[in-house]
Write a protein that holds these residues in place. Structure first.
Motif, short mmCIF file in Angstrom:
data_model
loop_
_atom_site.label_atom_id
_atom_site.label_comp_id
_atom_site.label_asym_id
_atom_site.label_seq_id
_atom_site.Cartn_x
_atom_site.Cartn_y
_atom_site.Cartn_z
N PHE A 28 -17.25 38.12 10.37
CA PHE A 28 -17.01 37.83 11.77
C PHE A 28 -18.20 38.29 12.62
CE2 PHE A 28 -15.52 39.47 15.89
CZ PHE A 28 -15.06 38.29 16.46
N HIS A 29 -18.70 39.49 12.35
CA HIS A 29 -19.85 39.99 13.11
C HIS A 29 -21.10 39.15 12.87
CE1 HIS A 29 -17.85 43.43 14.80
NE2 HIS A 29 -17.54 43.95 13.61
N ASP A 30 -21.27 38.68 11.63
CA ASP A 30 -22.42 37.81 11.33
C ASP A 30 -22.34 36.51 12.11
OD1 ASP A 30 -23.39 39.71 9.62
OD2 ASP A 30 -22.60 38.77 7.80
N ARG A 31 -21.14 35.94 12.17
CA ARG A 31 -20.98 34.67 12.90
C ARG A 31 -21.21 34.87 14.40
NH1 ARG A 31 -21.62 33.32 8.66
NH2 ARG A 31 -20.37 32.06 7.25
N VAL A 32 -20.71 35.96 14.95
CA VAL A 32 -20.93 36.24 16.37
C VAL A 32 -22.41 36.44 16.66
CG1 VAL A 32 -20.48 37.89 18.22
CG2 VAL A 32 -18.62 37.17 16.73
N ARG A 33 -23.09 37.17 15.77
CA ARG A 33 -24.52 37.41 15.95
C ARG A 33 -25.31 36.10 15.88
NH1 ARG A 33 -26.77 41.18 11.55
NH2 ARG A 33 -26.27 39.33 10.31
N GLU A 34 -24.98 35.24 14.92
CA GLU A 34 -25.67 33.95 14.82
C GLU A 34 -25.40 33.08 16.03
OE1 GLU A 34 -24.33 32.26 11.19
OE2 GLU A 34 -25.19 33.86 9.93
N CYS A 35 -24.18 33.15 16.55
CA CYS A 35 -23.84 32.37 17.75
C CYS A 35 -24.64 32.85 18.95
CB CYS A 35 -22.35 32.47 18.01
SG CYS A 35 -21.78 31.49 19.42
N ILE A 36 -24.77 34.17 19.11
CA ILE A 36 -25.53 34.72 20.24
C ILE A 36 -27.00 34.34 20.13
CG2 ILE A 36 -26.28 36.86 21.33
CD1 ILE A 36 -23.58 38.07 20.60
N ILE A 37 -27.56 34.44 18.93
CA ILE A 37 -28.97 34.08 18.73
C ILE A 37 -29.20 32.61 19.03
CG2 ILE A 37 -30.78 33.87 16.98
CD1 ILE A 37 -29.62 36.37 15.65
N SER A 38 -28.30 31.75 18.57
CA SER A 38 -28.44 30.31 18.83
C SER A 38 -28.37 30.01 20.32
CB SER A 38 -27.34 29.54 18.09
OG SER A 38 -27.40 29.79 16.70
N ILE A 39 -27.44 30.68 21.02
CA ILE A 39 -27.31 30.46 22.47
C ILE A 39 -28.56 30.92 23.20
CG2 ILE A 39 -26.05 31.19 24.52
CD1 ILE A 39 -23.51 31.26 22.83
N LEU A 40 -29.11 32.08 22.80
CA LEU A 40 -30.32 32.57 23.45
C LEU A 40 -31.51 31.65 23.21
CD1 LEU A 40 -30.08 36.42 22.76
CD2 LEU A 40 -29.72 35.23 24.92
N LEU A 41 -31.65 31.16 21.98
CA LEU A 41 -32.75 30.23 21.68
C LEU A 41 -32.62 28.94 22.48
CD1 LEU A 41 -33.06 30.67 17.79
CD2 LEU A 41 -34.65 31.49 19.54
N PHE A 42 -31.41 28.39 22.52
CA PHE A 42 -31.23 27.14 23.24
C PHE A 42 -31.38 27.33 24.75
CE2 PHE A 42 -28.73 23.78 25.25
CZ PHE A 42 -29.31 22.66 24.65
N ALA A 43 -30.93 28.46 25.26
CA ALA A 43 -31.09 28.73 26.70
C ALA A 43 -32.57 28.82 27.07
CB ALA A 43 -30.37 30.02 27.08
N THR A 44 -33.38 29.43 26.20
CA THR A 44 -34.82 29.50 26.45
C THR A 44 -35.44 28.11 26.47
OG1 THR A 44 -34.87 31.65 25.33
CG2 THR A 44 -36.98 30.53 25.67
N LEU A 45 -35.08 27.29 25.50
CA LEU A 45 -35.60 25.92 25.45
C LEU A 45 -35.14 25.12 26.67
CD1 LEU A 45 -35.12 25.03 21.67
CD2 LEU A 45 -37.19 25.81 22.81
N TYR A 46 -33.90 25.33 27.08
CA TYR A 46 -33.36 24.60 28.23
C TYR A 46 -34.11 24.95 29.51
CZ TYR A 46 -29.84 22.52 31.30
OH TYR A 46 -29.21 21.75 32.24
N ILE A 47 -34.40 26.23 29.71
CA ILE A 47 -35.12 26.65 30.92
C ILE A 47 -36.53 26.07 30.93
CG2 ILE A 47 -36.07 28.65 32.12
CD1 ILE A 47 -33.63 30.24 31.13
N LEU A 48 -37.21 26.11 29.78
CA LEU A 48 -38.56 25.55 29.70
C LEU A 48 -38.56 24.05 29.98
CD1 LEU A 48 -39.94 27.43 26.55
CD2 LEU A 48 -40.50 27.86 28.94
N CYS A 49 -37.59 23.33 29.43
CA CYS A 49 -37.53 21.88 29.64
C CYS A 49 -37.17 21.55 31.08
CB CYS A 49 -36.52 21.26 28.68
SG CYS A 49 -37.01 21.34 26.95
N HIS A 50 -36.32 22.38 31.70
CA HIS A 50 -35.97 22.14 33.10
C HIS A 50 -37.20 22.31 34.00
CE1 HIS A 50 -33.31 21.87 36.57
NE2 HIS A 50 -33.97 22.90 37.09
N ILE A 51 -37.99 23.35 33.74
CA ILE A 51 -39.22 23.55 34.52
C ILE A 51 -40.18 22.39 34.30
CG2 ILE A 51 -41.24 25.05 34.78
CD1 ILE A 51 -39.43 27.40 34.01
#
Length: 495
Positions: free
Chosen positions: A16-39
């Motif tokens: 469960f902790h591994d899945r939560v950690r992977e989910c958080i990492i994926s969200i952070l990576l995608f949020a970074t890409l989203y901000i760069l693409c929006h700019i």
């Protein structure tokens, strides 16, 4: 509770902790890409479409822009997918027991591949058609005006388009593979229909890369030459500055003359003032760039340009050499065929015979070919009109650019593995494409890429060298006679 029950609970808790950690990492990576693409997209959008008097149109354009930002973030994620996987494997090989990289594992990489595949399907099949129909919709006749009315019309159009595409794919599957089991499997929308449809789109993207990449590899030399300062032997900046100043002065004089009282007997045609102002601004921008290039140091002038040309030539030649070796491997070894795997076992063996150095070369080549394919895409006559302009790109044009970039980028992992640029096998649904197992398609694709790239390079490089030599020795300024003129002059002398 017994010890076995505690062990099972601890295993489940760790999972469960591994899945939560992977989910958080994926969200952070995608949020970074989203901000760069929006700019990035805000630099190209047309401000007039977002500050209109009609608030409804501005709201629709803002929603469409957010959907385009999501699609472009997915496209950027697809570009980074294979390089990130290769680098992660080398990091795990070099630091297998490091505490600070325990989050980097095969489960995370596999999850990222699945997410990119899912979001690519979602963007290509639903979000981008929705964004286009949403910007073009006006609401049903007789319905109340507003954003909600446009949403109803867009949803209806999207349902009709989905049914049309579903029927076309079903008919195509029946024609290509006339098997009852394969036709019945199309009724499984999630497990078969979406991967099959995405397989067709990916095949189209791979064919588009086959055409655009050789053209882009040839165009990279001229594009780099425009960005860098050439040695004085290859260009005369003083002459270009003088020509730009004379053209700007002539256009300014025409604009000033247009404000004088008009003479009815004058032979001058009415001038397009907006066009003249745009030309003056373009010349001023060009003159500023030429001034910066003239102030460049001797190191930038005499060392930067030759090194850049040498690097481009080296990367292009290395790409063709790797593809040629892969063609020979296809004839000898069946393991050279691209294939898909469902389990990402990272950190066990390097995917390059040269180790970490070879992995870095693979990553550089993948990025280089992607940039070349984008350059070739926008340089082709068919897609040149899609080229975005700074603060002057319409919303429908932004949607078209996002769709094309997503098609190109989502096909990049398959493209790289098919050409043998890397040994990293395709993960998840990227390896489920039926045509990947066809030897003749893969072999002909590699041969076509090597042939087209060599042909474009030989033609462009020889033409560029010939033009630069003619310009360097000043032969372009000579009044070379036309074939018909000497004969006429001799006839005149006899008279």
């Amino acid at each position: 509770m017994e010890a076995a029950d505690y062990e099972v609970l601890s295993v489940r808790e760790q999972l469960f902790h591994d899945r939560v950690r992977e989910c958080i990492i994926s969200i952070l990576l995608f949020a970074t890409l989203y901000i760069l693409c929006h700019i990035f997209l805000t630099r190209f959008k047309k401000p007039a479409e977002f500050t209109t008097v009609d608030d409804e149109d501005a709201t629709v354009n803002k929603i469409a822009l957010e959907l385009c930002t999501f699609t472009l973030a997915v496209a950027l994620g697809a570009v980074l997918l294979l390089p990130f996987s290769i680098i992660s494997n080398e990091v795990l090989l070099s630091l297998p027991r490091n505490y600070y990289i325990q989050w980097l594992n095969g489960s995370l990489i596999h999850g990222l591949w699945n997410l990119v595949f899912l979001f690519s399907n979602l963007s290509l099949i639903f979000l981008m058609p929705f964004a286009y129909f949403f910007t073009e919709s006006e609401g049903f006749a007789g319905s109340r005006k507003g954003v909600l009315g446009r949403v109803y019309e867009t949803v209806v159009m999207l349902i009709l388009l989905t049914l049309l595409v579903l029927g076309m794919v079903w008919v195509a599957s029946a024609i290509v593979d006339n098997d009852k089991a394969s036709r019945e499997s199309l009724y499984d929308f999630w497990e078969y229909y979406l991967p099959y449809l995405y397989s067709c789109i990916s095949f189209l993207g791979v064919l588009l890369l086959l055409v655009c990449t050789p053209l882009g590899l040839a165009r990279m030399f001229s594009v780099t030459g425009k960005l860098l300062v050439k040695p004085r032997l290859l260009e005369d900046l003083e002459e270009q500055l003088n020509c730009s100043a004379f053209e700007e002065a002539a256009l300014t004089r025409r604009i000033c003359m247009s404000f004088l009282p008009s003479d009815p007997t004058s032979c001058w045609l009415p001038l397009d003032m907006e066009l003249l102002h745009r030309q003056v601004l373009a010349l001023q921008t060009q003159r500023v760039l030429l001034e910066k290039r003239r102030k460049a140091s001797a190191w930038q002038r005499n060392l930067g340009y030759p090194l850049a040309m040498l690097c481009l030539l080296l990367l292009t030649g290395l790409s063709v050499l790797i593809v040629a070796i892969h063609i020979l491997e296809l004839l000898i070894d069946e393991a050279a065929m691209p294939r898909g795997i469902q389990d990402a076992s990272l950190g066990q063996v390097s995917f390059s015979k040269l180790g970490s150095f070879g992995a870095i070369i693979q990553v550089v080549l993948i990025f280089y070919l992607m940039v070349s394919s984008v350059v070739g895409f926008y340089s082709s006559p068919l897609f040149r009109s899609l080229r975005p302009r700074w603060h002057d790109t319409a919303m429908t044009q932004i949607i078209g650019n996002c769709v094309c970039l997503l098609v190109l980028s989502s096909a990049l992992p398959v493209f790289s593995r098919t050409l043998g640029l890397t040994r990293f096998d395709l993960l998840g649904d990227f390896g489920r494409f039926n045509w990947l197992g066809n030897f003749y398609i893969v072999f002909l694709y590699n041969a076509a890429f090597a042939g087209l790239t060599t042909l474009c390079l030989v033609k462009t490089f020889t033409a560029a060298v010939r033009a630069e030599l003619i310009r360097a020795f000043g032969l372009d300024r000579l009044p070379l006679p036309v074939s018909g003129f000497p004969r006429a002059s001799r006839k005149k002398q006899h008279q």
